[in-house]
Design a protein around this motif. Structure first.
Motif, PDB file in Angstrom:
ATOM      1  N   THR A 131      20.049 -24.545 -40.011  1.00 44.17           N
ATOM      2  CA  THR A 131      20.237 -23.246 -40.672  1.00 44.17           C
ATOM      3  C   THR A 131      21.647 -22.731 -40.430  1.00 44.17           C
ATOM      4  O   THR A 131      22.185 -22.857 -39.330  1.00 44.17           O
ATOM      5  N   THR A 132      22.240 -22.166 -41.468  1.00 43.45           N
ATOM      6  CA  THR A 132      23.555 -21.543 -41.343  1.00 43.45           C
ATOM      7  C   THR A 132      23.582 -20.267 -42.174  1.00 43.45           C
ATOM      8  O   THR A 132      22.754 -20.099 -43.084  1.00 43.45           O
ATOM      9  N   ALA A 133      24.517 -19.394 -41.856  1.00 45.75           N
ATOM     10  CA  ALA A 133      24.641 -18.139 -42.595  1.00 45.75           C
ATOM     11  C   ALA A 133      26.101 -17.719 -42.619  1.00 45.75           C
ATOM     12  O   ALA A 133      26.876 -18.077 -41.736  1.00 45.75           O
ATOM     13  N   LYS A 134      26.447 -16.935 -43.637  1.00 45.59           N
ATOM     14  CA  LYS A 134      27.823 -16.468 -43.763  1.00 45.59           C
ATOM     15  C   LYS A 134      28.078 -15.283 -42.858  1.00 45.59           C
ATOM     16  O   LYS A 134      27.228 -14.428 -42.667  1.00 45.59           O
TER      17      LYS A 134
ATOM     18  N   SER B 199      25.005 -19.850 -37.017  1.00 43.39           N
ATOM     19  CA  SER B 199      23.746 -20.592 -37.167  1.00 43.39           C
ATOM     20  C   SER B 199      22.764 -20.111 -36.111  1.00 43.39           C
ATOM     21  O   SER B 199      23.132 -19.940 -34.949  1.00 43.39           O
TER      22      SER B 199
ATOM     23  N   TRP C 178      22.091 -10.659 -41.089  1.00 47.35           N
ATOM     24  CA  TRP C 178      20.991 -11.535 -41.464  1.00 47.35           C
ATOM     25  C   TRP C 178      20.421 -12.101 -40.191  1.00 47.35           C
ATOM     26  O   TRP C 178      21.087 -12.799 -39.476  1.00 47.35           O
TER      27      TRP C 178
ATOM     28  N   HIS D 293      31.189 -18.155 -39.985  1.00 50.18           N
ATOM     29  CA  HIS D 293      29.807 -18.566 -40.248  1.00 50.18           C
ATOM     30  C   HIS D 293      29.078 -18.612 -38.919  1.00 50.18           C
ATOM     31  O   HIS D 293      29.705 -18.719 -37.861  1.00 50.18           O
TER      32      HIS D 293
END
Lengths: 112, 116
Positions: free
Chosen positions: A54-57, A49, B99, A47
């Protein structure tokens, strides 16, 4: 200036137990990352950030959760540990863009 | 999909000689960054060098240089005048879009041994 620190350095868990790994940085970096390193597989992003809250995979997020409540801290949680999560976990932080990541010393986790 | 390939699991080099560690990458992004890291037996990750996809010249940092061939999608690390302390694992990495453009992808690494 401690850079990137990780707590704990070593941990042994039994299958099904939970734990949280703490990463802290004092360089005011926006971006923080959690990786796992397994033999013959290099580092894989779990993961990340891009800022507080905010975080994301990443590439291998299953079985892990993260939180970034404060800019300087990035927590990695294992809710129900499995032997497949035996690995060395690295935290990193950076300014993004062309700037490099700064890595912590790693946490060696064994799940029996 | 982004991918980094390091085809040399292990390399040997004589002290004071130069050595090239290979790295190829696969991406469809027009903008990306390439990094090399060193991991000694103690385990920490040490940044060595960076190359941006739009940089016209190959990056250099002391004894390290990056041989960037964009058309061939290769970013080989050259270490000149090898020293015993250069013995370590070396990882090539790429920063791709993902992303918000902050995903990093690492190769499987090359173990370098410097022989006295």
């Amino acid at each position: 200036n401690a850079g990137v620190t990780q707590t704990p350095k070593f941990r042994v868990l039994k299958t099904g137990q939970s734990m949280t790994l703490l990463c802290a940085q004092d360089m005011n970096h926006e971006y923080m990352y959690w990786y796992r390193q397994d033999p013959g597989m290099g580092l894989r992003l779990i993961h990340y950030s891009v800022g507080e809250g905010t975080t994301a995979k990443g590439e291998v997020p299953d079985g892990y959760n993260v939180s970034r409540l404060k800019k300087q801290n990035f927590l990695l949680g294992l809710e129900s540990a499995a032997p497949s999560q035996t690995s060395v976990y690295f935290c990193a932080s950076g300014r993004g863009g062309s700037y490099e990541q700064y890595f912590g010393p790693g946490t060696r986790l064994t799940v029996t | 999909a982004q991918k980094i390939t390091q085809t040399q699991p292990g390399m040997f080099v004589q002290e004071k000689e130069a050595v090239t560690l290979d790295c190829t990458y696969d991406t469809s992004d027009p903008s990306y960054g390439l990094f090399w890291y060193k991991q000694p037996s103690s385990g920490e990750m040490i940044f060595l060098i960076y190359q941006g996809s739009y940089d016209q010249q190959n990056a250099t940092e002391g004894r390290y240089s990056l041989n960037f061939q964009k058309a061939r999608k290769s970013a080989n690390l050259v270490i000149s005048a090898s020293q015993l302390g250069d013995s370590a694992m070396y990882f090539c990495a790429m920063r791709g879009r993902g992303w918000s453009g902050n995903q990093f992808y690492f190769g499987t690494g090359t173990s370098l041994t410097v022989i006295p």
